[in-house]
Scaffold this motif. Structure first.
Motif, PDB file in Angstrom:
ATOM      1  N   ARG A  30      35.708  -5.939  86.499  1.00 31.80           N
ATOM      2  CA  ARG A  30      34.362  -6.129  85.958  1.00 31.80           C
ATOM      3  C   ARG A  30      33.476  -4.929  86.269  1.00 31.80           C
ATOM      4  NH1 ARG A  30      30.272 -10.932  87.720  1.00 31.80           N
ATOM      5  NH2 ARG A  30      28.527 -10.280  86.436  1.00 31.80           N
ATOM      6  N   LYS A  31      33.565  -4.422  87.479  1.00 33.74           N
ATOM      7  CA  LYS A  31      32.761  -3.256  87.863  1.00 33.74           C
ATOM      8  C   LYS A  31      33.176  -2.005  87.092  1.00 33.74           C
ATOM      9  CE  LYS A  31      29.827  -4.788  90.782  1.00 33.74           C
ATOM     10  NZ  LYS A  31      28.412  -4.751  90.479  1.00 33.74           N
ATOM     11  N   LEU A  32      34.469  -1.896  86.755  1.00 27.81           N
ATOM     12  CA  LEU A  32      34.950  -0.739  86.004  1.00 27.81           C
ATOM     13  C   LEU A  32      34.648  -0.851  84.511  1.00 27.81           C
ATOM     14  CD1 LEU A  32      38.413  -0.144  87.706  1.00 27.81           C
ATOM     15  CD2 LEU A  32      36.354   1.265  87.909  1.00 27.81           C
ATOM     16  N   GLY A  33      34.231  -2.033  84.048  1.00 30.46           N
ATOM     17  CA  GLY A  33      33.884  -2.202  82.640  1.00 30.46           C
ATOM     18  C   GLY A  33      35.057  -2.574  81.761  1.00 30.46           C
ATOM     19  N   VAL A  34      36.130  -3.074  82.350  1.00 31.07           N
ATOM     20  CA  VAL A  34      37.293  -3.483  81.560  1.00 31.07           C
ATOM     21  C   VAL A  34      36.901  -4.690  80.706  1.00 31.07           C
ATOM     22  CG1 VAL A  34      39.650  -4.384  81.673  1.00 31.07           C
ATOM     23  CG2 VAL A  34      38.905  -2.628  83.284  1.00 31.07           C
ATOM     24  N   GLY A  35      37.187  -4.615  79.405  1.00 34.61           N
ATOM     25  CA  GLY A  35      36.892  -5.709  78.488  1.00 34.61           C
ATOM     26  C   GLY A  35      35.546  -5.612  77.805  1.00 34.61           C
ATOM     27  N   ARG A  36      34.728  -4.646  78.170  1.00 32.67           N
ATOM     28  CA  ARG A  36      33.438  -4.467  77.500  1.00 32.67           C
ATOM     29  C   ARG A  36      33.642  -3.717  76.193  1.00 32.67           C
ATOM     30  NH1 ARG A  36      29.987  -2.736  82.708  1.00 32.67           N
ATOM     31  NH2 ARG A  36      29.938  -4.783  83.676  1.00 32.67           N
ATOM     32  N   PRO A  37      32.853  -4.066  75.196  1.00 41.17           N
ATOM     33  CA  PRO A  37      33.005  -3.373  73.914  1.00 41.17           C
ATOM     34  C   PRO A  37      32.619  -1.903  74.021  1.00 41.17           C
ATOM     35  CG  PRO A  37      31.121  -4.848  73.862  1.00 41.17           C
ATOM     36  CD  PRO A  37      31.832  -5.080  75.155  1.00 41.17           C
ATOM     37  N   ARG A  38      33.427  -1.058  73.408  1.00 36.90           N
ATOM     38  CA  ARG A  38      33.166   0.376  73.359  1.00 36.90           C
ATOM     39  C   ARG A  38      33.420   0.866  71.961  1.00 36.90           C
ATOM     40  NH1 ARG A  38      37.111   1.931  77.906  1.00 36.90           N
ATOM     41  NH2 ARG A  38      36.781  -0.010  78.950  1.00 36.90           N
ATOM     42  N   GLY A  39      32.788   1.952  71.614  1.00 43.01           N
ATOM     43  CA  GLY A  39      33.042   2.554  70.320  1.00 43.01           C
ATOM     44  C   GLY A  39      32.012   2.154  69.286  1.00 43.01           C
ATOM     45  N   VAL A  60      30.389  -0.968  61.509  1.00 42.04           N
ATOM     46  CA  VAL A  60      31.384   0.038  61.882  1.00 42.04           C
ATOM     47  C   VAL A  60      30.812   1.386  61.462  1.00 42.04           C
ATOM     48  CG1 VAL A  60      33.756   0.824  61.623  1.00 42.04           C
ATOM     49  CG2 VAL A  60      33.251  -1.616  61.489  1.00 42.04           C
ATOM     50  N   GLY A  61      30.334   2.144  62.429  1.00 45.42           N
ATOM     51  CA  GLY A  61      29.684   3.414  62.106  1.00 45.42           C
ATOM     52  C   GLY A  61      28.395   3.160  61.356  1.00 45.42           C
ATOM     53  N   THR A  62      28.317   3.659  60.120  1.00 42.46           N
ATOM     54  CA  THR A  62      27.116   3.466  59.306  1.00 42.46           C
ATOM     55  C   THR A  62      27.296   2.383  58.247  1.00 42.46           C
ATOM     56  OG1 THR A  62      27.805   5.189  57.763  1.00 42.46           O
ATOM     57  CG2 THR A  62      26.412   5.866  59.613  1.00 42.46           C
ATOM     58  N   GLN A  63      28.446   1.746  58.206  1.00 41.88           N
ATOM     59  CA  GLN A  63      28.722   0.685  57.237  1.00 41.88           C
ATOM     60  C   GLN A  63      28.684  -0.678  57.931  1.00 41.88           C
ATOM     61  OE1 GLN A  63      28.325   2.482  54.261  1.00 41.88           O
ATOM     62  NE2 GLN A  63      29.648   0.851  53.572  1.00 41.88           N
ATOM     63  N   VAL A  64      28.262  -1.704  57.216  1.00 39.95           N
ATOM     64  CA  VAL A  64      28.314  -3.081  57.678  1.00 39.95           C
ATOM     65  C   VAL A  64      29.280  -3.822  56.770  1.00 39.95           C
ATOM     66  CG1 VAL A  64      27.031  -5.219  58.038  1.00 39.95           C
ATOM     67  CG2 VAL A  64      25.994  -3.023  58.612  1.00 39.95           C
ATOM     68  N   ILE A  65      30.309  -4.405  57.354  1.00 41.47           N
ATOM     69  CA  ILE A  65      31.332  -5.132  56.607  1.00 41.47           C
ATOM     70  C   ILE A  65      31.071  -6.619  56.758  1.00 41.47           C
ATOM     71  CG2 ILE A  65      33.808  -5.544  56.366  1.00 41.47           C
ATOM     72  CD1 ILE A  65      34.219  -2.750  57.632  1.00 41.47           C
ATOM     73  N   ILE A  66      31.073  -7.350  55.646  1.00 43.41           N
ATOM     74  CA  ILE A  66      30.879  -8.789  55.648  1.00 43.41           C
ATOM     75  C   ILE A  66      32.262  -9.423  55.655  1.00 43.41           C
ATOM     76  CG2 ILE A  66      29.898 -10.771  54.447  1.00 43.41           C
ATOM     77  CD1 ILE A  66      28.588  -7.380  53.610  1.00 43.41           C
ATOM     78  N   VAL A  67      32.520 -10.229  56.697  1.00 46.35           N
ATOM     79  CA  VAL A  67      33.846 -10.806  56.901  1.00 46.35           C
ATOM     80  C   VAL A  67      33.723 -12.319  56.957  1.00 46.35           C
ATOM     81  CG1 VAL A  67      35.826 -10.902  58.460  1.00 46.35           C
ATOM     82  CG2 VAL A  67      34.563  -8.776  58.213  1.00 46.35           C
ATOM     83  N   GLY A  68      34.575 -13.009  56.212  1.00 45.39           N
ATOM     84  CA  GLY A  68      34.660 -14.459  56.272  1.00 45.39           C
ATOM     85  C   GLY A  68      35.798 -14.861  57.177  1.00 45.39           C
ATOM     86  N   SER A  69      35.582 -15.887  57.986  1.00 47.10           N
ATOM     87  CA  SER A  69      36.592 -16.359  58.926  1.00 47.10           C
ATOM     88  C   SER A  69      36.850 -17.841  58.678  1.00 47.10           C
ATOM     89  CB  SER A  69      36.088 -16.143  60.356  1.00 47.10           C
ATOM     90  OG  SER A  69      36.887 -16.831  61.272  1.00 47.10           O
TER      91      SER A  69
END
Length: 115
Positions: A30-39, A60-69
């Motif tokens: 947790r202190k090392l940041g394992v599992g935190r979102p990056r990128g 994602v970058g400058t685009q927004v993708i609409i995703v259905g789940s």
């Protein structure tokens, strides 16, 4: 009876050692940041439709993708630029714009909808 008590003590001490080791490893990770979102990937918003279906806006970058789940998996519904998403009202229902209109703008505005 003495060896039985020895086994219980040994088992208890081993259990405490394993729990202590797990705590140290998880705390360190947790202190090392394992599992935190990056990128450049970020969840901008989500709309639950029912218990198993949702719509996500993923930047994602400058685009927004609409995703259905759904229980069948993920489906790309469309995409638009991050600037277009920023121009949309924060809460469509409070501004008087119905969700169907905003969703139609999202899908129809980019011209890149579909799978």
């Amino acid at each position: 009876m003495g060896s039985y008590a020895g086994y219980l003590v040994e088992t208890f001490v081993t259990l405490l050692a394993v729990c202590g080791l797990a705590f140290v490893v998880l705390y360190g990770a947790r202190k090392l940041g394992v599992g935190r979102p990056r990128g450049p990937v970020e969840l901008v918003g989500q709309l639950p439709l029912d218990a198993r279906r949702q719509i996500y806006l993923v930047k994602v970058g400058t685009q927004v993708i609409i995703v259905g789940s759904s229980e069948a998996g993920f489906t790309k519904l469309g995409e638009m630029s991050a600037a277009e998403v920023a121009a949309l009202p924060e809460n469509p229902s409070s501004s008087g714009t119905p969700f169907s209109e905003v969703f139609a703008r999202v899908l129809g505005g980019s011209g890149k909808g579909g799978s």
